[in-house]
Design an enzyme around this catalytic site. Structure first.
Site, PDB file in Angstrom:
ATOM      1  N   HIS A 190       0.769  -1.288   0.069  1.00 32.13           N
ATOM      2  CA  HIS A 190       0.209   0.461  -0.268  1.00 32.13           C
ATOM      3  C   HIS A 190       1.071   1.194   0.053  1.00 32.13           C
ATOM      4  O   HIS A 190       2.293   1.399   0.476  1.00 32.13           O
ATOM      5  CB  HIS A 190      -1.274   0.052   1.617  1.00 32.13           C
ATOM      6  CG  HIS A 190      -2.235   0.957   1.612  1.00 32.13           C
ATOM      7  ND1 HIS A 190      -3.187   0.709   0.380  1.00 32.13           N
ATOM      8  CD2 HIS A 190      -1.628   2.661   1.974  1.00 32.13           C
ATOM      9  CE1 HIS A 190      -3.571   2.622   1.180  1.00 32.13           C
ATOM     10  NE2 HIS A 190      -2.639   2.905   1.654  1.00 32.13           N
ATOM     11  N   ASP A 223     -15.264   2.470   7.506  1.00 35.64           N
ATOM     12  CA  ASP A 223     -14.113   3.561   6.952  1.00 35.64           C
ATOM     13  C   ASP A 223     -14.423   5.105   5.971  1.00 35.64           C
ATOM     14  O   ASP A 223     -13.918   6.156   5.650  1.00 35.64           O
ATOM     15  CB  ASP A 223     -13.158   3.077   6.454  1.00 35.64           C
ATOM     16  CG  ASP A 223     -11.673   3.653   5.861  1.00 35.64           C
ATOM     17  OD1 ASP A 223     -11.145   4.755   6.390  1.00 35.64           O
ATOM     18  OD2 ASP A 223     -11.188   3.722   4.647  1.00 35.64           O
ATOM     19  N   ARG A 262     -14.676  12.623   7.571  1.00 36.44           N
ATOM     20  CA  ARG A 262     -13.090  13.397   7.748  1.00 36.44           C
ATOM     21  C   ARG A 262     -12.959  14.102   6.773  1.00 36.44           C
ATOM     22  O   ARG A 262     -12.392  15.723   7.050  1.00 36.44           O
ATOM     23  CB  ARG A 262     -12.072  12.335   7.701  1.00 36.44           C
ATOM     24  CG  ARG A 262     -12.270  12.299   9.172  1.00 36.44           C
ATOM     25  CD  ARG A 262     -11.424  10.742   8.971  1.00 36.44           C
ATOM     26  NE  ARG A 262     -10.051  11.292   8.594  1.00 36.44           N
ATOM     27  CZ  ARG A 262      -8.799  10.229   8.379  1.00 36.44           C
ATOM     28  NH1 ARG A 262      -9.610   8.771   8.181  1.00 36.44           N
ATOM     29  NH2 ARG A 262      -7.870  11.070   8.246  1.00 36.44           N
ATOM     30  N   LYS A 269      -8.128  -1.446   6.478  1.00 38.23           N
ATOM     31  CA  LYS A 269      -8.700  -1.995   4.854  1.00 38.23           C
ATOM     32  C   LYS A 269      -7.947  -3.060   4.443  1.00 38.23           C
ATOM     33  O   LYS A 269      -7.752  -3.942   3.589  1.00 38.23           O
ATOM     34  CB  LYS A 269      -8.374  -1.047   4.015  1.00 38.23           C
ATOM     35  CG  LYS A 269     -10.182   0.371   3.821  1.00 38.23           C
ATOM     36  CD  LYS A 269      -9.526   1.199   3.186  1.00 38.23           C
ATOM     37  CE  LYS A 269      -8.897   2.212   3.687  1.00 38.23           C
ATOM     38  NZ  LYS A 269      -8.930   3.596   3.040  1.00 38.23           N
ATOM     39  N   SER A 301      -7.147   4.112   9.474  1.00 41.82           N
ATOM     40  CA  SER A 301      -8.002   4.338   8.238  1.00 41.82           C
ATOM     41  C   SER A 301      -7.131   3.121   7.168  1.00 41.82           C
ATOM     42  O   SER A 301      -8.025   2.028   6.601  1.00 41.82           O
ATOM     43  CB  SER A 301      -7.922   5.064   7.247  1.00 41.82           C
ATOM     44  OG  SER A 301      -8.368   5.577   6.519  1.00 41.82           O
TER      45      SER A 301
HETATM   46  N1  URA Z   1      -5.316   7.183   2.524  1.00 40.93           N
HETATM   47  C1  URA Z   1      -6.286   5.882   3.412  1.00 40.93           C
HETATM   48  O1  URA Z   1      -6.661   5.542   2.722  1.00 40.93           O
HETATM   49  N2  URA Z   1      -7.189   7.043   5.072  1.00 40.93           N
HETATM   50  C2  URA Z   1      -6.770   8.126   4.996  1.00 40.93           C
HETATM   51  O2  URA Z   1      -6.638   8.354   5.839  1.00 40.93           O
HETATM   52  C3  URA Z   1      -5.201   8.953   4.056  1.00 40.93           C
HETATM   53  C4  URA Z   1      -5.083   8.382   3.385  1.00 40.93           C
END
Ligand code: URA
Length: 438
Positions: A89, A168, A175, A194, A190
């Site tokens: 990621h 999320d 947010r 995932k 967050s």
């Molecule tokens: N990427 C994400 O998946 N979540 C965040 O809060 C910031 C960047």
């Protein structure tokens, strides 16, 4: 298993505002209540703002991550494949097409690679948008199709399933409009919720650092990296976090089809040096974490071999066909206008700011300012001159790919302003890899 408790959201906001640590049970109930619709947006937003000022402890961040995972389904790709599964990621930046090159290399080395990716917002592009510049490519597969393709073809890349971590999606949207995106424990939970819900046993994270990234300083990036590695360990997964440069665009190409072309060129070791270096670094780490039983040096050798013997490119073509696309690079969309940006004087490129290049690409139509905007896959910018490079007066620094002359001229001005050309070497030479947290 964390027991359910009755909460009053207003009390939790007040206690967080006063700097108190909340229990696991309270955090889980807050997040699950928000997902059910029992805790309204305004209370969740107020809680996020309290977290901005007071932070979260390691235990609270872990409880939050766990709650987010519990808000939806989880995937066990490892069990379905009977193999150890690795994933990567990136926190995102300008010209970041790393996954499109890494996935076929890792798969060509015999390690299954199934990845769920996101779309871009504002100046940072998303892997799904880039892949959609390939004619016919389908980013939406069912979970069963996804698993079957990883098993049969060795790799698949799809959009994040709506069933995974729904909390999320809701929380991120909230947010985004309440000035609570840039809060390290919320970003860490967050991202990691995932990744953990998607079931990887080992994860390589790439935290971008610089003006084109979320994290502007190496100190902030290190804090985020440490929190994500901690969350991974608490969940029993192996996590390695690379901190990498985003003070200039990654590679040369910025813009969807342009980036796909560059990623594919990298599969045969013909990509820009900084991008090739990052791809090899990520591949070597992923292969060392896989079930091949090799270290990073052997991982790098294996990745290099897949790039030079043609197997990475063959794997890429198999993958694209499996998802309905045509891998012929000639079929990628091309912008009607290509405008050269030339150096006004000679010298050394002391700086090529990432953010203005990302914004110029966005203004050309390569990205979206709002979720509902559509993307023009053909447009973008190719920055052939990068930091530290010597250039002569009149030399082409970059090419702007645009829909018309007026847009090209506007972007060309912005691109030229992003370059700083001086007589001196750059103040600090930054390699692509800045640090590793594990
Ligand atoms: N990427 C994400 O998946 N979540 C965040 O809060 C910031 C960047």
């Amino acid at each position: 298993m964390i027991a359910a408790v009755a909460i009053r959201a207003a009390d939790l906001i007040e206690r967080k505002r006063n700097g108190e640590e909340l229990s696991d049970e309270e955090i889980v109930e807050l997040v699950l209540g928000f997902t059910r619709g029992d805790v309204p947006d305004y209370q969740m937003a107020a809680w996020c703002m309290a977290v901005y000022f007071r932070g979260l402890s390691g235990q609270e961040t872990h409880a939050l991550t766990d709650a987010m995972i519990r808000s939806g389904e989880t995937l066990d790709l490892g069990a379905a494949l009977g193999r150890k599964v690795v994933d990567k990621h990136s926190t995102g930046g300008v010209g970041d097409k790393t996954s499109i090159a890494v996935a076929p290399i890792v798969a060509a080395c015999g390690v299954p690679f199934g990845k769920m990716s996101g779309r871009g917002l504002a100046h940072s592009g998303g892997t799904l948008d880039k892949l959609e510049s390939i004619p016919g490519f389908r980013v939406e597969l069912t979970i069963d199709e996804f698993v079957a393709q990883v098993r049969d073809v060795g790799l698949a890349m799809v959009g994040t399933s709506a069933d995974l971590v729904p909390a999320d999606r809701n929380l991120y949207g909230l947010r985004d409009v309440t000035a609570t995106i840039d809060i390290v424990p919320l970003i860490a939970s967050s991202i990691m919720s995932k990744k953990l819900a998607a079931g990887a046993h080992a994860i390589v994270l790439d935290v971008k650092v610089g003006d084109g990234a979320f994290m502007k300083t190496i100190e902030d990036a290190r804090i985020l990296a440490e929190q994500m590695v901690d969350l991974g360990k608490r969940a029993g997964r192996q996590v390695v976090c690379l901190l990498t440069d985003m003070d200039q665009p990654l590679g040369a190409a910025v813009g969807n089809a342009l980036e796909v072309r560059e990623a594919v060129e990298t599969l045969t070791a013909e990509g820009p040096p900084d991008f090739m270096e990052l791809v090899l670094e990520v591949c070597s780490r992923l292969l060392a974490l896989s079930d091949l039983g090799i270290d990073t040096v052997q991982g790098r050798e294996l990745a290099e071999r897949a790039m030079t013997d043609g197997t990475a490119r063959e794997t890429y073509e198999r993958w694209i066909r499996a998802q309905g696309g045509d891998p012929d690079l000639e079929l990628l969309p091309r912008a009607p206008v290509v405008h050269e940006v030339k150096a006004a004087h000679g010298g050394i490129v002391a700086r090529l700011a990432a953010l203005p290049i990302g914004i110029a690409a966005l203004d050309l139509g390569a990205g979206r300012r709002r979720k509902e905007d559509t993307i023009d896959h053909s447009v973008g910018i190719v920055c052939s001159a990068k930091r530290g490079q010597e250039v002569e007066a009149g030399q082409v620094l970059a090419d702007v790919h645009a829909r018309d002359e007026a847009e090209a001229a506007r972007a060309a001005g912005a691109v030229l302003a992003a370059y700083e050309i001086t007589d001196a070497e750059p103040h600090s030479h930054r390699e692509i890899l800045l640090d590793v947290v594990a």
